[in-house]
Motif scaffolding. Structure first.
Motif, mmCIF file in Angstrom:
data_model
loop_
_atom_site.group_PDB
_atom_site.id
_atom_site.type_symbol
_atom_site.label_atom_id
_atom_site.label_comp_id
_atom_site.label_asym_id
_atom_site.label_seq_id
_atom_site.Cartn_x
_atom_site.Cartn_y
_atom_site.Cartn_z
ATOM 1 N N GLY A 30 0.549 -0.910 0.345
ATOM 2 C CA GLY A 30 -0.283 0.211 0.441
ATOM 3 C C GLY A 30 0.647 1.421 0.195
ATOM 4 O O GLY A 30 0.356 2.427 -0.070
ATOM 5 N N GLY A 31 1.655 1.460 0.211
ATOM 6 C CA GLY A 31 3.523 2.815 0.682
ATOM 7 C C GLY A 31 3.560 2.801 -0.907
ATOM 8 O O GLY A 31 3.534 2.112 -2.051
ATOM 9 N N LEU A 32 3.132 4.481 -1.346
ATOM 10 C CA LEU A 32 4.357 4.653 -2.438
ATOM 11 C C LEU A 32 5.761 4.513 -2.621
ATOM 12 O O LEU A 32 6.265 5.230 -1.578
ATOM 13 C CB LEU A 32 4.141 6.555 -2.455
ATOM 14 N N LEU A 33 5.895 4.407 -3.981
ATOM 15 C CA LEU A 33 7.031 4.246 -3.991
ATOM 16 C C LEU A 33 7.768 5.832 -4.971
ATOM 17 O O LEU A 33 7.031 6.556 -4.564
ATOM 18 C CB LEU A 33 7.839 3.175 -5.550
ATOM 19 N N PRO A 34 9.389 6.221 -4.525
ATOM 20 C CA PRO A 34 9.475 6.928 -4.546
ATOM 21 C C PRO A 34 8.664 7.286 -6.332
ATOM 22 O O PRO A 34 8.921 6.838 -7.066
ATOM 23 C CB PRO A 34 10.673 6.919 -4.634
ATOM 24 N N SER A 35 8.396 8.978 -6.271
ATOM 25 C CA SER A 35 8.535 9.736 -7.672
ATOM 26 C C SER A 35 9.344 9.087 -8.567
ATOM 27 O O SER A 35 10.965 8.782 -8.147
ATOM 28 C CB SER A 35 7.903 10.788 -7.691
ATOM 29 N N LEU A 54 9.852 -0.121 -13.702
ATOM 30 C CA LEU A 54 8.523 0.187 -12.928
ATOM 31 C C LEU A 54 7.495 -0.618 -13.578
ATOM 32 O O LEU A 54 6.710 -1.382 -13.694
ATOM 33 C CB LEU A 54 7.681 1.296 -13.163
ATOM 34 N N ALA A 55 7.792 -1.069 -15.327
ATOM 35 C CA ALA A 55 6.840 -2.014 -16.017
ATOM 36 C C ALA A 55 7.276 -3.005 -15.400
ATOM 37 O O ALA A 55 5.878 -3.943 -15.766
ATOM 38 C CB ALA A 55 7.183 -1.659 -17.757
ATOM 39 N N VAL A 56 8.286 -3.894 -15.548
ATOM 40 C CA VAL A 56 8.744 -4.658 -15.065
ATOM 41 C C VAL A 56 7.509 -5.080 -13.587
ATOM 42 O O VAL A 56 7.699 -5.909 -13.551
ATOM 43 C CB VAL A 56 10.569 -4.703 -14.923
ATOM 44 N N LEU A 57 8.389 -4.599 -12.729
ATOM 45 C CA LEU A 57 7.285 -4.579 -11.467
ATOM 46 C C LEU A 57 5.800 -4.703 -11.394
ATOM 47 O O LEU A 57 5.342 -5.359 -11.059
ATOM 48 C CB LEU A 57 8.162 -4.051 -10.824
ATOM 49 N N ARG A 58 5.193 -4.028 -12.498
ATOM 50 C CA ARG A 58 3.995 -3.928 -12.892
ATOM 51 C C ARG A 58 3.381 -5.598 -13.542
ATOM 52 O O ARG A 58 2.715 -6.317 -13.050
ATOM 53 C CB ARG A 58 3.552 -3.024 -13.741
ATOM 54 N N ALA A 59 4.956 -5.871 -14.389
ATOM 55 C CA ALA A 59 3.923 -7.280 -15.503
ATOM 56 C C ALA A 59 3.964 -8.141 -14.050
ATOM 57 O O ALA A 59 3.731 -9.259 -14.254
ATOM 58 C CB ALA A 59 5.054 -7.622 -15.790
ATOM 59 N N GLU A 60 5.068 -7.993 -13.029
ATOM 60 C CA GLU A 60 5.144 -9.386 -11.785
ATOM 61 C C GLU A 60 4.127 -8.938 -10.835
ATOM 62 O O GLU A 60 3.836 -9.673 -9.947
ATOM 63 C CB GLU A 60 7.122 -9.371 -11.679
ATOM 64 N N PRO A 67 -2.840 7.088 -12.004
ATOM 65 C CA PRO A 67 -2.665 8.124 -12.424
ATOM 66 C C PRO A 67 -2.945 9.696 -11.250
ATOM 67 O O PRO A 67 -3.555 9.371 -10.603
ATOM 68 C CB PRO A 67 -3.775 8.167 -13.634
ATOM 69 N N SER A 68 -2.602 10.293 -11.330
ATOM 70 C CA SER A 68 -2.617 11.527 -10.591
ATOM 71 C C SER A 68 -2.343 11.342 -9.191
ATOM 72 O O SER A 68 -2.216 11.790 -7.760
ATOM 73 C CB SER A 68 -3.944 11.714 -10.573
ATOM 74 N N TYR A 69 -2.048 9.567 -8.918
ATOM 75 C CA TYR A 69 -1.184 9.721 -7.623
ATOM 76 C C TYR A 69 -0.083 9.093 -7.419
ATOM 77 O O TYR A 69 0.227 9.386 -6.351
ATOM 78 C CB TYR A 69 -2.568 8.403 -6.822
ATOM 79 N N GLY A 70 -0.125 8.444 -8.361
ATOM 80 C CA GLY A 70 1.602 7.668 -8.345
ATOM 81 C C GLY A 70 2.052 5.892 -8.217
ATOM 82 O O GLY A 70 1.180 5.465 -8.617
#
Length: 134
Positions: A30-35, A54-60, A67-70
């Protein structure tokens, strides 16, 4: 840190570093990654390198970008566990238009296609599905 002379691609090294932060609990579910800008400056990499990592981590299925959040760490409960039979083949790839509509996934999302004996027995969003063997 990033080794710019290494054989492993820089975006993969960055994904490894962020993944390690997630797995160690440094960045909690639930925590935000650095921008993206912060990651660029911290590691001395380009915007495209950050986007690819980030695409790699999303695919995993480790993170979700809103959008607009992070980008935040996915909650473990947000994954669906699916049992597949032994001997099944699993292929991951970008979702087709038909798959995006059927599964309700956005452009760029990957799907897991499970086949057995040359017949498709299931299609699942890669980022929200954990496959287990029966």
């Amino acid at each position: 840190m990033i080794d710019f002379g290494a054989e492993r691609a820089v975006y993969q090294q960055l994904a490894d570093l962020v993944r390690a932060s997630i797995e160690s609990g440094e960045i909690a579910p639930g925590g935000l990654l650095p921008s993206s800008k912060t990651l660029e400056q911290t590691y001395g990499v380009s915007r495209e390198t950050v986007r690819r990592a980030l695409a790699v981590l999303r695919a995993e299925g480790l993170v979700i970008t809103e959008p607009s959040y992070g980008t935040r760490v996915r909650e473990a409960s947000e994954r669906r566990r699916v049992s597949v039979p032994r001997g099944a083949s699993i292929v991951s790839g970008p979702a087709s238009h038909a798959q995006r509509q059927a599964l309700g996934v956005p452009v760029g999302e990957h799907v897991l296609v499970v086949t057995m004996g040359g017949r498709v027995i299931g299609e699942y969003p890669a980022s929200t599905t954990e496959l287990t063997c029966r």
